[in-house]
Enzyme design. Structure first.
Site, PDB file in Angstrom:
ATOM      1  CG  ASN A  75      -2.250   0.669   0.948  1.00  0.00           C
ATOM      2  OD1 ASN A  75      -2.291   1.719   0.316  1.00  0.00           O
ATOM      3  ND2 ASN A  75      -3.338   0.097   1.441  1.00  0.00           N
ATOM      4  CG  HIS A 105      23.346   3.769  11.657  1.00  0.00           C
ATOM      5  ND1 HIS A 105      23.938   4.296  10.545  1.00  0.00           N
ATOM      6  CD2 HIS A 105      22.018   3.902  11.461  1.00  0.00           C
ATOM      7  CE1 HIS A 105      23.010   4.740   9.723  1.00  0.00           C
ATOM      8  NE2 HIS A 105      21.830   4.519  10.262  1.00  0.00           N
ATOM      9  N   GLY A 132      -0.415  -1.845   8.630  1.00  0.00           N
ATOM     10  CA  GLY A 132       0.037  -0.472   8.423  1.00  0.00           C
ATOM     11  C   GLY A 132       0.926   0.056   9.531  1.00  0.00           C
ATOM     12  CB  THR A 155      13.373  -6.428  17.435  1.00  0.00           C
ATOM     13  OG1 THR A 155      12.711  -7.186  18.457  1.00  0.00           O
ATOM     14  CG2 THR A 155      12.902  -4.974  17.484  1.00  0.00           C
ATOM     15  NE  ARG A 170       6.980  -8.612  24.876  1.00  0.00           N
ATOM     16  CZ  ARG A 170       7.147  -7.314  25.009  1.00  0.00           C
ATOM     17  NH1 ARG A 170       6.272  -6.470  24.515  1.00  0.00           N
ATOM     18  NH2 ARG A 170       8.199  -6.844  25.652  1.00  0.00           N
TER      19      ARG A 170
END
Length: 181
Positions: A75, A105, A132, A155, A170
């Site tokens: 989208n 980084h 979204g 993550t 989670r």
């Protein structure tokens, strides 16, 4: 993790400039120019499956490290920072404003001060839905048929058939969900 690199080295700068030029044409295209959009995506990306659709505006660093499967859909307002491979399977759906960030980084402030960065690939299986505003970080694999809730920050790896949400994301449902009819 890839080797540290300078994102402004000449070869990378040329590749980014090429991508920005193609993206300007893509993002400026009209709704009735779908075949033109398709040819621009094929020129920009490493590989594009049949029926792939991305609603403008769309942003990426290089494009050449992006691979999308058949009937992929993104989208509007999606961002893919692709200093490493970002591979999305067949029938993957990205909600508006999704960010796939294969760049990072160094934690060491001295290296960061030098402007160095590195990349980690992102692998997204078939039939995945990412809601979204979700963010997926480099080094993450999302298994087939998984769902990532809107606004989540992913993550860690997400197994096949899992439903995850939150920051950090989670599991909400860990077993295969029954399809509602």
């Amino acid at each position: 993790m890839s080797e540290l690199y300078d994102p402004f080295e000449p070869e990378r700068a040329r590749a980014k400039a090429r991508a920005k030029a193609l993206l300007a044409r893509y993002n400026g295209s009209a709704e009735d120019e779908r075949s033109h959009r398709g040819s621009l995506l094929r020129e920009l990306f490493g590989r594009v499956g049949p029926g792939a659709t991305i609603e403008p505006p769309f942003y990426c660093d290089y494009g050449s490290n992006i691979v999308v499967g058949e009937r992929f859909y993104a989208n509007t307002g999606c961002v893919v920072l692709d200093c490493e491979v970002v591979e999305l399977g067949a029938r993957v759906k990205l909600g508006p404003g999704v960010q796939l960030l294969a760049v990072s980084h160094p934690l060491d402030a001295t290296q960061r001060a030098l402007g160095l960065e590195y990349g980690e690939p992102i692998w997204i299986g078939d039939d995945v839905w990412i809601g979204g505003g979700a963010i997926v970080l480099g080094g993450v694999t999302i298994g087939d048929r998984a769902i990532v809730g809107a606004g989540s920050v992913v993550t860690r790896d997400v197994p096949a058939d899992a439903v995850v949400a939150g920051n950090p994301a989670r599991p909400l449902v860990t077993e295969t969900m029954e399809v509602q009819r």
